[in-house]
Design a protein around this motif. Sequence first.
Motif, PDB file in Angstrom:
ATOM      1  N   ASP A 123       0.831  -1.208   0.000  1.00  0.00           N
ATOM      2  CA  ASP A 123       0.000   0.000   0.000  1.00  0.00           C
ATOM      3  C   ASP A 123       0.867   1.261   0.000  1.00  0.00           C
ATOM      4  O   ASP A 123       0.611   2.202  -0.769  1.00  0.00           O
ATOM      5  CB  ASP A 123      -0.919   0.007   1.219  1.00  0.00           C
ATOM      6  CG  ASP A 123      -2.039  -1.020   1.119  1.00  0.00           C
ATOM      7  OD1 ASP A 123      -2.302  -1.488  -0.004  1.00  0.00           O
ATOM      8  OD2 ASP A 123      -2.648  -1.345   2.154  1.00  0.00           O
ATOM      9  N   ILE A 124       1.886   1.290   0.846  1.00  0.00           N
ATOM     10  CA  ILE A 124       2.753   2.459   0.898  1.00  0.00           C
ATOM     11  C   ILE A 124       3.571   2.575  -0.377  1.00  0.00           C
ATOM     12  O   ILE A 124       3.709   3.671  -0.957  1.00  0.00           O
ATOM     13  CB  ILE A 124       3.674   2.404   2.127  1.00  0.00           C
ATOM     14  CG1 ILE A 124       2.869   2.629   3.404  1.00  0.00           C
ATOM     15  CG2 ILE A 124       4.797   3.432   2.028  1.00  0.00           C
ATOM     16  CD1 ILE A 124       3.701   2.657   4.670  1.00  0.00           C
ATOM     17  N   LEU A 125       4.131   1.471  -0.842  1.00  0.00           N
ATOM     18  CA  LEU A 125       4.956   1.511  -2.055  1.00  0.00           C
ATOM     19  C   LEU A 125       4.136   1.944  -3.268  1.00  0.00           C
ATOM     20  O   LEU A 125       4.611   2.750  -4.091  1.00  0.00           O
ATOM     21  CB  LEU A 125       5.584   0.144  -2.298  1.00  0.00           C
ATOM     22  CG  LEU A 125       6.693  -0.265  -1.320  1.00  0.00           C
ATOM     23  CD1 LEU A 125       7.096  -1.718  -1.534  1.00  0.00           C
ATOM     24  CD2 LEU A 125       7.902   0.652  -1.469  1.00  0.00           C
ATOM     25  N   ASN A 126       2.903   1.449  -3.376  1.00  0.00           N
ATOM     26  CA  ASN A 126       2.064   1.849  -4.507  1.00  0.00           C
ATOM     27  C   ASN A 126       1.685   3.324  -4.427  1.00  0.00           C
ATOM     28  O   ASN A 126       1.664   4.035  -5.449  1.00  0.00           O
ATOM     29  CB  ASN A 126       0.800   0.989  -4.551  1.00  0.00           C
ATOM     30  CG  ASN A 126       1.093  -0.448  -4.950  1.00  0.00           C
ATOM     31  OD1 ASN A 126       2.104  -0.722  -5.608  1.00  0.00           O
ATOM     32  ND2 ASN A 126       0.233  -1.374  -4.552  1.00  0.00           N
ATOM     33  N   ALA A 127       1.376   3.798  -3.215  1.00  0.00           N
ATOM     34  CA  ALA A 127       1.060   5.219  -3.043  1.00  0.00           C
ATOM     35  C   ALA A 127       2.265   6.083  -3.388  1.00  0.00           C
ATOM     36  O   ALA A 127       2.123   7.147  -4.007  1.00  0.00           O
ATOM     37  CB  ALA A 127       0.604   5.482  -1.612  1.00  0.00           C
ATOM     38  N   LEU A 128       3.457   5.629  -3.011  1.00  0.00           N
ATOM     39  CA  LEU A 128       4.682   6.366  -3.301  1.00  0.00           C
ATOM     40  C   LEU A 128       4.937   6.419  -4.805  1.00  0.00           C
ATOM     41  O   LEU A 128       5.262   7.484  -5.360  1.00  0.00           O
ATOM     42  CB  LEU A 128       5.855   5.720  -2.575  1.00  0.00           C
ATOM     43  CG  LEU A 128       7.246   6.314  -2.816  1.00  0.00           C
ATOM     44  CD1 LEU A 128       7.279   7.797  -2.457  1.00  0.00           C
ATOM     45  CD2 LEU A 128       8.294   5.556  -2.024  1.00  0.00           C
ATOM     46  N   ARG A 129       4.786   5.284  -5.473  1.00  0.00           N
ATOM     47  CA  ARG A 129       5.017   5.257  -6.924  1.00  0.00           C
ATOM     48  C   ARG A 129       4.025   6.161  -7.657  1.00  0.00           C
ATOM     49  O   ARG A 129       4.391   6.860  -8.607  1.00  0.00           O
ATOM     50  CB  ARG A 129       4.914   3.824  -7.434  1.00  0.00           C
ATOM     51  CG  ARG A 129       6.029   2.908  -6.909  1.00  0.00           C
ATOM     52  CD  ARG A 129       5.949   1.526  -7.545  1.00  0.00           C
ATOM     53  NE  ARG A 129       6.965   0.641  -6.988  1.00  0.00           N
ATOM     54  CZ  ARG A 129       6.705  -0.385  -6.172  1.00  0.00           C
ATOM     55  NH1 ARG A 129       5.446  -0.651  -5.815  1.00  0.00           N
ATOM     56  NH2 ARG A 129       7.691  -1.143  -5.712  1.00  0.00           N
ATOM     57  N   ALA A 130       2.782   6.156  -7.196  1.00  0.00           N
ATOM     58  CA  ALA A 130       1.773   7.015  -7.825  1.00  0.00           C
ATOM     59  C   ALA A 130       2.120   8.490  -7.652  1.00  0.00           C
ATOM     60  O   ALA A 130       1.979   9.298  -8.581  1.00  0.00           O
ATOM     61  CB  ALA A 130       0.391   6.719  -7.240  1.00  0.00           C
ATOM     62  N   GLU A 131       2.593   8.863  -6.467  1.00  0.00           N
ATOM     63  CA  GLU A 131       2.941  10.260  -6.209  1.00  0.00           C
ATOM     64  C   GLU A 131       4.207  10.659  -6.963  1.00  0.00           C
ATOM     65  O   GLU A 131       4.331  11.801  -7.421  1.00  0.00           O
ATOM     66  CB  GLU A 131       3.114  10.478  -4.707  1.00  0.00           C
ATOM     67  CG  GLU A 131       3.189  11.935  -4.292  1.00  0.00           C
ATOM     68  CD  GLU A 131       1.917  12.713  -4.571  1.00  0.00           C
ATOM     69  OE1 GLU A 131       2.025  13.949  -4.765  1.00  0.00           O
ATOM     70  OE2 GLU A 131       0.840  12.101  -4.623  1.00  0.00           O
ATOM     71  N   LEU A 132       5.156   9.728  -7.105  1.00  0.00           N
ATOM     72  CA  LEU A 132       6.351  10.015  -7.915  1.00  0.00           C
ATOM     73  C   LEU A 132       5.940  10.332  -9.349  1.00  0.00           C
ATOM     74  O   LEU A 132       6.449  11.300  -9.957  1.00  0.00           O
ATOM     75  CB  LEU A 132       7.304   8.812  -7.889  1.00  0.00           C
ATOM     76  CG  LEU A 132       8.089   8.568  -6.601  1.00  0.00           C
ATOM     77  CD1 LEU A 132       8.805   7.221  -6.649  1.00  0.00           C
ATOM     78  CD2 LEU A 132       9.118   9.685  -6.370  1.00  0.00           C
ATOM     79  N   ALA A 133       5.024   9.539  -9.880  1.00  0.00           N
ATOM     80  CA  ALA A 133       4.564   9.777 -11.249  1.00  0.00           C
ATOM     81  C   ALA A 133       3.852  11.121 -11.355  1.00  0.00           C
ATOM     82  O   ALA A 133       4.049  11.876 -12.326  1.00  0.00           O
ATOM     83  CB  ALA A 133       3.634   8.641 -11.683  1.00  0.00           C
ATOM     84  N   ALA A 134       3.038  11.439 -10.344  1.00  0.00           N
ATOM     85  CA  ALA A 134       2.311  12.714 -10.360  1.00  0.00           C
ATOM     86  C   ALA A 134       3.261  13.906 -10.295  1.00  0.00           C
ATOM     87  O   ALA A 134       2.970  14.966 -10.865  1.00  0.00           O
ATOM     88  CB  ALA A 134       1.323  12.760  -9.191  1.00  0.00           C
ATOM     89  N   GLN A 135       4.387  13.733  -9.613  1.00  0.00           N
ATOM     90  CA  GLN A 135       5.372  14.804  -9.475  1.00  0.00           C
ATOM     91  C   GLN A 135       6.368  14.819 -10.636  1.00  0.00           C
ATOM     92  O   GLN A 135       7.258  15.679 -10.678  1.00  0.00           O
ATOM     93  CB  GLN A 135       6.143  14.653  -8.160  1.00  0.00           C
ATOM     94  CG  GLN A 135       5.312  14.857  -6.913  1.00  0.00           C
ATOM     95  CD  GLN A 135       5.069  16.325  -6.604  1.00  0.00           C
ATOM     96  OE1 GLN A 135       5.783  17.206  -7.081  1.00  0.00           O
ATOM     97  NE2 GLN A 135       4.050  16.597  -5.811  1.00  0.00           N
ATOM     98  N   GLY A 136       6.250  13.859 -11.546  1.00  0.00           N
ATOM     99  CA  GLY A 136       7.159  13.794 -12.682  1.00  0.00           C
ATOM    100  C   GLY A 136       8.551  13.334 -12.297  1.00  0.00           C
ATOM    101  O   GLY A 136       9.542  13.709 -12.942  1.00  0.00           O
TER     102      GLY A 136
END
Length: 476
Positions: free
Chosen positions: A295-308
């Motif tokens: 859950d944390i890793l997926n949330a982190l990856r999603a936010e990394l993508a959102a931040q470019g």
Amino acid sequence: MNHDLLSFIAAIETLFAKTEADSALAAIRALVDTVTNDPATVGNVLSSPGLDELCQKLGAMSLNYIESEKIRPPSADRQADVIVLATELYGVGGHTRVIEDIIRAQPDKHHLILMTNFFSHDYQFDLERFTRLGVEVSTPESGDYVSRLVWTQLQLCSHPDAQVLVFNHHADVASIAGIQPGLNREVVFCHHADHHLCLGAALDWVRHVDLYEDFCNTCRAAGIKAELWPLSVPDIGARPHDPASFRRTGSLLTACSGHDAKFMAPYPFHYWTVLPQVLRRSGGRHLHIGPLSDDILNALRAELAAQGVSEERFTHIPWVENLGATLKEHDVDLYIGSFPLGGGRAIIEAMGAGTPIVTHANNMYPPLGSATLGPLGTWCWSSPNELLAIIDSASPEALARHSQRAREHYLRTHSPAGFEAAVRGVRNAPTTGAVAPEENSESPKVDPLAAYLLRAQVRNETFPIVFDLLAEAAQQ
């Protein structure tokens, strides 16, 4: 039933008189669990003389029962010099590591670990970590709360000449009722549950030990005769302190460590939302050490993508034997302590390795983020913008200065020699190395309104349920 401590104690004593001891112990656990889960109590309600006295009274009654029924304690093949009485042991985190450190500080002593498993958690733990040290770990196979209390006292009776080091979790009634004056040579209450209500913290006949200076001072201010065993980690040597050894690739390499529990508490911001901002600002890479859930890793990856931010700039290492050695091996420029809950031992490992540190002043209670552990002038933040400003200021020269300060603070305050001497009872122990004295650091300030709003947002007001259930049990 009135919702006050005196009424609670009277109801518990009534249950015991009706031979409903297990319900009584369950009610004490429920009350402590409810209080520790209420953010309003964090840093404010650390001990209860009333509950501790109640636990001792119930433990004395249990011991009288053992004697009256002529229940014989198990025979010990070898008398223990030191007994570590703990609730649980873990594969990750500082709790179990501290117990290992204490055992290593007295290699000439025969140690025995008694693990009550008071909460009956079904989990796996690598016992070889202690068998390699020549330590036996014993735990009850099963049973209710009373059975675990009786088991604890029978085990303690088998080693009357032992020193007992108590590492109980907050609501472990079996540990605090189990210890009794005169049962063993000496009892040391190791206060590792620093920020919350913990059974045993107010006992006046035991030696009360704190592992961090700030928490020791807090206990002393509350009238507790607390001793300081300055927590340490093995000295693996430090990285170079010169500016040329930092940002060697031209960008910043940051690191953090910890498992889910350090990051999942309700809070205005989270690790997986802040870290991508750090990487976007620094243009560098980040290393996380420790297990993280999907859950944390997926949330982190999603936010990394959102931040470019490229996912390749984030590296995850689920487990390492030695955090400080890993920071040195990877030439980490800056260690960012876990938040909103800090990891004290991890911060000390980073300082020992000479890695510059950043601590977090938790909005609810600054020490929750390990904000008071570093030397004077340690980088510390309470809002994401403050952390980003620190990232901006982390030049090779600034990093070199913070590296040297961290290492000197480790040698002065958390040296292995000082910790070992405290554990062994040696007074005025020397520190390692010649280090100039430093001024005392002050606890970082947080916005009182921010603290109030955070407490109100996640306030747990379920404690009346405990009293209602207890009243029903007393009437049956």
